[in-house]
Design an enzyme around this catalytic site. Sequence first.
Site, PDB file in Angstrom:
ATOM      1  N   TYR A  40       0.835  -1.212   0.000  1.00  0.00           N
ATOM      2  CA  TYR A  40       0.000   0.000   0.000  1.00  0.00           C
ATOM      3  C   TYR A  40       0.862   1.251   0.000  1.00  0.00           C
ATOM      4  O   TYR A  40       0.518   2.234  -0.641  1.00  0.00           O
ATOM      5  CB  TYR A  40      -0.990  -0.024   1.182  1.00  0.00           C
ATOM      6  CG  TYR A  40      -2.195  -0.877   0.882  1.00  0.00           C
ATOM      7  CD1 TYR A  40      -2.211  -2.237   1.194  1.00  0.00           C
ATOM      8  CD2 TYR A  40      -3.289  -0.356   0.197  1.00  0.00           C
ATOM      9  CE1 TYR A  40      -3.296  -3.034   0.861  1.00  0.00           C
ATOM     10  CE2 TYR A  40      -4.376  -1.146  -0.140  1.00  0.00           C
ATOM     11  CZ  TYR A  40      -4.372  -2.488   0.197  1.00  0.00           C
ATOM     12  OH  TYR A  40      -5.442  -3.279  -0.153  1.00  0.00           O
ATOM     13  N   GLN A  89     -15.313   4.929  -5.725  1.00  0.00           N
ATOM     14  CA  GLN A  89     -14.823   3.623  -5.264  1.00  0.00           C
ATOM     15  C   GLN A  89     -13.296   3.664  -5.175  1.00  0.00           C
ATOM     16  O   GLN A  89     -12.673   2.709  -4.714  1.00  0.00           O
ATOM     17  CB  GLN A  89     -15.230   2.517  -6.240  1.00  0.00           C
ATOM     18  CG  GLN A  89     -16.731   2.376  -6.384  1.00  0.00           C
ATOM     19  CD  GLN A  89     -17.090   1.469  -7.533  1.00  0.00           C
ATOM     20  OE1 GLN A  89     -17.179   0.238  -7.368  1.00  0.00           O
ATOM     21  NE2 GLN A  89     -17.283   2.035  -8.708  1.00  0.00           N
ATOM     22  N   ASN A  90     -12.718   4.757  -5.638  1.00  0.00           N
ATOM     23  CA  ASN A  90     -11.266   4.850  -5.701  1.00  0.00           C
ATOM     24  C   ASN A  90     -10.672   5.217  -4.343  1.00  0.00           C
ATOM     25  O   ASN A  90     -11.302   5.919  -3.550  1.00  0.00           O
ATOM     26  CB  ASN A  90     -10.838   5.888  -6.750  1.00  0.00           C
ATOM     27  CG  ASN A  90     -11.368   5.532  -8.137  1.00  0.00           C
ATOM     28  OD1 ASN A  90     -11.649   4.357  -8.420  1.00  0.00           O
ATOM     29  ND2 ASN A  90     -11.532   6.533  -8.980  1.00  0.00           N
ATOM     30  N   ASP A 134      -7.651   6.637  -4.240  1.00  0.00           N
ATOM     31  CA  ASP A 134      -6.661   7.701  -4.458  1.00  0.00           C
ATOM     32  C   ASP A 134      -7.273   9.044  -4.026  1.00  0.00           C
ATOM     33  O   ASP A 134      -8.448   9.117  -3.689  1.00  0.00           O
ATOM     34  CB  ASP A 134      -6.216   7.737  -5.947  1.00  0.00           C
ATOM     35  CG  ASP A 134      -7.356   8.059  -6.921  1.00  0.00           C
ATOM     36  OD1 ASP A 134      -7.524   7.322  -7.908  1.00  0.00           O
ATOM     37  OD2 ASP A 134      -8.086   9.046  -6.677  1.00  0.00           O
ATOM     38  N   HIS A 164     -14.740   2.867  -0.615  1.00  0.00           N
ATOM     39  CA  HIS A 164     -13.754   1.820  -0.302  1.00  0.00           C
ATOM     40  C   HIS A 164     -12.582   2.365   0.488  1.00  0.00           C
ATOM     41  O   HIS A 164     -11.500   1.785   0.493  1.00  0.00           O
ATOM     42  CB  HIS A 164     -13.275   1.147  -1.606  1.00  0.00           C
ATOM     43  CG  HIS A 164     -14.372   0.412  -2.301  1.00  0.00           C
ATOM     44  ND1 HIS A 164     -14.305   0.049  -3.619  1.00  0.00           N
ATOM     45  CD2 HIS A 164     -15.585  -0.021  -1.867  1.00  0.00           C
ATOM     46  CE1 HIS A 164     -15.416  -0.580  -3.966  1.00  0.00           C
ATOM     47  NE2 HIS A 164     -16.219  -0.632  -2.909  1.00  0.00           N
ATOM     48  N   CYS A 183      -5.258   2.720  12.945  1.00  0.00           N
ATOM     49  CA  CYS A 183      -4.698   1.537  13.610  1.00  0.00           C
ATOM     50  C   CYS A 183      -5.786   0.463  13.647  1.00  0.00           C
ATOM     51  O   CYS A 183      -6.974   0.754  13.421  1.00  0.00           O
ATOM     52  CB  CYS A 183      -4.208   1.876  15.008  1.00  0.00           C
ATOM     53  SG  CYS A 183      -5.496   1.905  16.264  1.00  0.00           S
ATOM     54  N   CYS A 194      -2.495   3.999  20.934  1.00  0.00           N
ATOM     55  CA  CYS A 194      -2.668   2.741  21.677  1.00  0.00           C
ATOM     56  C   CYS A 194      -1.597   1.701  21.374  1.00  0.00           C
ATOM     57  O   CYS A 194      -1.620   0.600  21.924  1.00  0.00           O
ATOM     58  CB  CYS A 194      -4.049   2.149  21.376  1.00  0.00           C
ATOM     59  SG  CYS A 194      -4.176   1.459  19.716  1.00  0.00           S
ATOM     60  N   GLY A 231     -16.435   5.356 -15.396  1.00  0.00           N
ATOM     61  CA  GLY A 231     -15.256   4.517 -15.236  1.00  0.00           C
ATOM     62  C   GLY A 231     -15.359   3.449 -14.185  1.00  0.00           C
ATOM     63  O   GLY A 231     -14.419   3.199 -13.440  1.00  0.00           O
ATOM     64  N   SER A 291     -16.648  -0.706 -13.678  1.00  0.00           N
ATOM     65  CA  SER A 291     -17.089  -1.922 -14.378  1.00  0.00           C
ATOM     66  C   SER A 291     -18.425  -2.386 -13.840  1.00  0.00           C
ATOM     67  O   SER A 291     -19.064  -3.267 -14.391  1.00  0.00           O
ATOM     68  CB  SER A 291     -16.033  -3.024 -14.200  1.00  0.00           C
ATOM     69  OG  SER A 291     -15.819  -3.251 -12.810  1.00  0.00           O
TER      70      SER A 291
HETATM   71  N1  APR Z   1     -12.373   6.507 -18.806  1.00  0.00           N
HETATM   72  C1  APR Z   1     -13.503   5.919 -18.328  1.00  0.00           C
HETATM   73  N2  APR Z   1     -13.579   4.606 -18.009  1.00  0.00           N
HETATM   74  C2  APR Z   1     -12.470   3.859 -18.184  1.00  0.00           C
HETATM   75  C3  APR Z   1     -11.252   4.394 -18.685  1.00  0.00           C
HETATM   76  C4  APR Z   1     -11.239   5.783 -19.000  1.00  0.00           C
HETATM   77  N3  APR Z   1     -10.142   6.361 -19.484  1.00  0.00           N
HETATM   78  N4  APR Z   1     -10.329   3.403 -18.749  1.00  0.00           N
HETATM   79  C5  APR Z   1     -10.949   2.279 -18.299  1.00  0.00           C
HETATM   80  N5  APR Z   1     -12.235   2.558 -17.969  1.00  0.00           N
HETATM   81  C6  APR Z   1     -13.254   1.645 -17.436  1.00  0.00           C
HETATM   82  C7  APR Z   1     -13.057   0.196 -17.782  1.00  0.00           C
HETATM   83  O1  APR Z   1     -13.697  -0.079 -19.015  1.00  0.00           O
HETATM   84  C8  APR Z   1     -13.772  -0.493 -16.627  1.00  0.00           C
HETATM   85  O2  APR Z   1     -15.151  -0.658 -16.925  1.00  0.00           O
HETATM   86  O3  APR Z   1     -13.161   1.713 -16.035  1.00  0.00           O
HETATM   87  C9  APR Z   1     -13.636   0.507 -15.472  1.00  0.00           C
HETATM   88  C10 APR Z   1     -12.635   0.065 -14.418  1.00  0.00           C
HETATM   89  O4  APR Z   1     -13.157  -1.106 -13.838  1.00  0.00           O
HETATM   90  P1  APR Z   1     -12.405  -1.761 -12.563  1.00  0.00           P
HETATM   91  O5  APR Z   1     -10.942  -1.816 -12.810  1.00  0.00           O
HETATM   92  O6  APR Z   1     -13.181  -3.011 -12.205  1.00  0.00           O
HETATM   93  O7  APR Z   1     -12.599  -0.668 -11.430  1.00  0.00           O
HETATM   94  P2  APR Z   1     -13.858  -0.442 -10.507  1.00  0.00           P
HETATM   95  O8  APR Z   1     -15.133  -0.609 -11.268  1.00  0.00           O
HETATM   96  O9  APR Z   1     -13.648   0.850  -9.834  1.00  0.00           O
HETATM   97  O10 APR Z   1     -13.706  -1.643  -9.443  1.00  0.00           O
HETATM   98  C11 APR Z   1     -14.496  -1.569  -8.294  1.00  0.00           C
HETATM   99  O11 APR Z   1     -13.164  -3.363  -7.315  1.00  0.00           O
HETATM  100  O12 APR Z   1     -10.971  -3.498  -7.857  1.00  0.00           O
HETATM  101  C12 APR Z   1     -11.837  -3.440  -6.775  1.00  0.00           C
HETATM  102  O13 APR Z   1     -12.027  -2.269  -4.724  1.00  0.00           O
HETATM  103  C13 APR Z   1     -11.594  -2.160  -6.046  1.00  0.00           C
HETATM  104  O14 APR Z   1     -12.851  -0.076  -6.032  1.00  0.00           O
HETATM  105  C14 APR Z   1     -12.470  -1.187  -6.832  1.00  0.00           C
HETATM  106  C15 APR Z   1     -13.673  -2.041  -7.111  1.00  0.00           C
END
Ligand code: APR
Length: 257
Positions: free
Chosen positions: A68, A102-103, A105, A120, A128, A158, A195, A197
């Site tokens: 991390y 969900q990010n 960052d 998340h 801690c 702690c 962005g 999935s």
């Molecule tokens: N602009 C928009 N969407 C994009 C881009 C972009 N430039 N590049 C990729 N994508 C899309 C991909 O097509 C995909 O559908 O972003 C999505 C990323 O999907 P994941 O990597 O599964 O990320 P996410 O949906 O945030 O995952 C949810 O799962 O990985 C764990 O805890 C983690 O928060 C994360 C959660």
Amino acid sequence: QRVLPDGVAERIATAGRVVVFTGAGISAESGVPTFRDALTGLWSRFDAYELATPEAFEADPALVWGWYEWRRAAVRKAEPNAGHVAAAALQALVPGTVVVTQNVDDLHERAGSKDPVHLHGSLFAPRCVAGHPFDAPSGDDDVPDDLGPVPPPRCTACGALVRPGVVWFGEALPRAAFTAAVEAASSCDVLLSIGTSGVVYPAAELPVVATRSGATVIQVNPDETPLDDICDVNLRGTAARLLPALYAEVKEVTAGG
Ligand code: APR
């Protein structure tokens, strides 16, 4: 040419509540390794499920903490992209806009978004194992690329081990964050799903909650997702290109825009 169908920019401009719901895709163009991309080099022999669970941390705190720290350093070297900037600008333009991500960052914050809801958790909110917040040393970012295991710090309050402030597989989402996100999604006029999935629950429920509450759901994603079937507007492309275009159209129809 325009990216939004007729009437949609007005709907966003006049919305009482807009939810900007984001996933790893909005940070992709900032070069932030997505959760699965971050398993390269030294970490390539691991599977995400071996590093992102309470059991993994229990078994080898230094290995998990090191991973991390390496990911946090990668985020610090990255910059918010035009997608993050447009999301922050939309939030400033349309009062009642909330960013739910969900990010883990901090690119939404660094782009100027106010109070993004981190479903998340965040790489920048370590605590801690007893729950006390820990001030992550903002210190030197030149963490070497081949950073290996690093023993986690101890809690100053702690003495317990400090852990990353992210939600691991098998852990519940932070209750306050999830409650706020569901409340926003169930009372919004428009939800932008950017962005993601849409396969990781319960976060993936939010666009469904929005559409069931009569909101207009707009998706931005270069690829297909399960959301294709339920969104009202499906913008096939990247956040860095489409969000600024969407923002410009909303600004154009905003009173005095
Ligand atoms: N602009 C928009 N969407 C994009 C881009 C972009 N430039 N590049 C990729 N994508 C899309 C991909 O097509 C995909 O559908 O972003 C999505 C990323 O999907 P994941 O990597 O599964 O990320 P996410 O949906 O945030 O995952 C949810 O799962 O990985 C764990 O805890 C983690 O928060 C994360 C959660």
